[in-house]
Design an enzyme around this catalytic site. Structure first.
Site, short mmCIF file in Angstrom:
data_model
loop_
_atom_site.label_atom_id
_atom_site.label_comp_id
_atom_site.label_asym_id
_atom_site.label_seq_id
_atom_site.Cartn_x
_atom_site.Cartn_y
_atom_site.Cartn_z
CB VAL A 156 -6.90 2.22 -12.14
CG1 VAL A 156 -6.52 2.14 -13.61
CG2 VAL A 156 -6.26 1.05 -11.39
CD GLU A 197 -1.81 0.76 -15.08
OE1 GLU A 197 -2.02 1.22 -16.21
OE2 GLU A 197 -0.67 0.69 -14.59
CG LEU A 222 -1.62 1.51 -11.18
CD1 LEU A 222 -2.08 1.45 -9.75
CD2 LEU A 222 -2.04 2.82 -11.79
CE LYS A 223 5.37 -2.01 -7.34
NZ LYS A 223 5.84 -1.80 -8.72
CE LYS A 264 -3.90 -6.45 -13.02
NZ LYS A 264 -2.89 -5.64 -12.39
CB ALA A 284 7.46 -14.67 5.57
CB CYS A 309 -5.32 -6.20 -7.35
SG CYS A 309 -5.73 -4.58 -8.00
CE LYS A 368 1.44 -2.21 -2.14
NZ LYS A 368 1.71 -1.76 -3.46
NE ARG A 404 -10.32 -0.88 -2.97
CZ ARG A 404 -10.31 -0.44 -4.24
NH1 ARG A 404 -11.33 -0.69 -5.04
NH2 ARG A 404 -9.30 0.24 -4.70
#
Ligand SMILES: NC(=O)c1ccc[n+]([C@@H]2O[C@H](COP(=O)([O-])OP(=O)(O)OC[C@H]3O[C@@H](n4cnc5c(N)ncnc54)[C@H](O)[C@@H]3O)[C@@H](O)[C@H]2O)c1
Length: 443
Positions: free
Chosen positions: A11, A155, A157-158, A212, A260, A268, A332, A339
């Protein structure tokens, strides 16, 4: 504006670089000296598309710098952002030790008016704790007359799309009780919403903090709902893809976050939902849906690992003789972050049963090695590892895995079995190529 970002992680680095890109003077403060040295040499310690270029440009043009000297960073800035980690504590709540340590450091260093912005994801009431911590340190220094404001600016953001998300936010949330501070924060964010006209929402600090957590819990629940349904699809012979179309075309539902898979993960969602559940418990209120989401997400990872285990059990094969190739370790695509990645839990479950595992990920190998050590083999290439493999499991949907040379894949494997944890292949096409194929909820 003169800004310091305290904590140069996913971040802090993205946010700092993007503020500099809009013409602000930004110094990123980081206590890890190795990271500072890397950044000073022009290397970026994390993988995030587009970030390296923005950092390089802004360093070259003199608007972005890095340091571990927190005092100078604070003293030379009007706005100090707290962007340190808020990991899960032992009791399930967010561990605020890093945030409050920074608050203490700010109180020890500031010499005139500052705006302290909490961008880390923190539980309701943290803004007040930050304010009290700073005030206490100022009092100890005999400087309690120095004014400051505390703002909550969560925040959204992705990872994997962080630069884009920060440059064109769908909304910016500013939690403050001071109109003048709200105006300064609005001015800071105005260039990011100028063309989109997306809102900068001003609200009270507690609501900003909770907004958030509410967003993350809702998104995690949306994914988890589809994951739960995918198990039902497997049992009744329905196709989760077709159900997604049937649901997602309803504008009240929308098509996003309805895919799925193997369960959500990352730095997060898992910790934030647990922290939200804990905050609520502490107030004597049970968040029933969030608690169910946590359980169902855990079950989803076990379900996917269980598919692999059951298949080889039914074949009457000893796991010790079975080689599983895993494609994807990060939580992803387009990040190096592992993490709480589902891959880690899935691999551990398979290792417990005695399977031999090799894995490949285009960006996450080093971070995964730090967690899994030498319990698995790390492949240099996503094809070579298939030589002698009894099954291929796709756990992260990196683009490079979407259209591989399937002829080559089949030739290399000892048994042509695919467990597609992200539903990236068409079951009919893959089966027509001679593979045994298992998706998630594909009937
Ligand atoms: N990663 C994301 O996608 C994301 C998105 C939105 C919000 N958040 C939230 O933002 C916060 C930061 O997340 P992150 O992923 O960037 O964390 P991170 O672990 O990548 O980065 C935190 C950095 O802060 C540094 N640090 C800690 N204490 C320090 C101190 N006193 N002085 C200087 N540096 C210090 C650490 O060394 C580390 O480099 C968390 O609360 C997280 O929940 C993260």
């Amino acid at each position: 504006m003169k800004i310091c970002m305290i904590g140069a992680g996913y971040v802090g680095l993205v946010t700092g670089a993007c503020f500099a890109e809009m013409g602000n003077d930004v110094i990123c403060i980081e206590e890890n000296k190795d990271k500072v040295k890397m950044l000073e040499k022009g290397n970026v310690p994390i993988y995030e598309p587009g970030l390296k270029e923005i950092i390089e440009r802004n360093v070259k043009e003199g608007r972005l710098s890095f340091s571990y000297d927190i005092s100078t960073g604070i003293q030379n800035s009007l706005i100090c952002f707290i962007t340190v980690g808020t990991p899960l504590g032992d009791d399930g709540s967010a561990d605020l030790k890093y945030v409050l340590r920074v608050a203490g450091q700010i109180g020890d260093s500031m010499n005139d008016y500052k705006i302290i912005v909490d961008k880390s994801t923190v539980p309701v009431g943290t803004g007040e704790m930050v304010r009290e911590t700073i005030l206490k340190r100022l009092e100890e220094r005999g400087l309690s007359h120095i004014e400051f404001d505390v703002v909550s600016n969560p925040e959204f953001l992705k990872e994997g799309n962080a630069v884009q998300d920060f440059m064109r936010p769908e909304r910016v949330i500013i939690g403050t009780d001071n109109i003048r501070t709200a105006e300064i924060m609005k001015a800071l964010y105005e260039p990011f919403v100028r063309t989109s006209n997306n809102p900068v929402l001003i609200m009270d600090i507690r609501s900003a903090e909770l907004a958030k957590y509410a967003s993350n819990a809702f998104l995690a629940t949306k994914i988890t709902f589809m994951n739960e349904l995918s198990i039902l699809c497997d049992k009744v012979g329905a196709d989760i893809f077709q159900i997604r179309e049937g649901m997602g075309t309803d504008s009240r539902i929308g098509p996003r976050f309805l895919l799925a898979g193997v369960g959500y993960g990352g730095s997060c969602f898992p910790k934030d939902i647990q922290a939200l559940v804990k905050t609520s418990k502490n107030k004597g209120h049970t968040l029933e849906i969030c608690e169910a989401t946590l359980r169902a997400n855990q079950r989803q990872k076990e379900y996917f690992a269980g598919k692999i285990v059951s298949f080889f059990k039914e074949e009457g094969l000893d796991p010790k003789e079975i080689n599983i190739a895993i494609w994807g370790l990060t939580f992803k695509p387009k990040t190096d972050d592992v993490r709480d990645a589902p891959a880690i839990d899935i691999i551990r479950a398979l290792l417990e049963r005695g399977f031999n595992i090799s894995a490949y990920d285009p960006q996450g190998m080093d971070n995964a090695k730090a967690i899994l050590g030498n319990s698995i083999a790390y492949a240099k290439d996503h094809y070579d590892m298939l030589d002698g493999a009894d099954a291929l499991a796709i756990v992260t949907e990196w683009n490079m895995f979407k259209s591989p040379d399937m002829k080559r894949v089949k030739e290399l494997m000892r048994r042509p079995v695919i467990f597609d944890g992200r539903n990236i292949y068409s079951p009919d096409e893959i089966r027509a190529m001679g593979f045994t194929y298992f998706g998630v909820g594909r009937g």
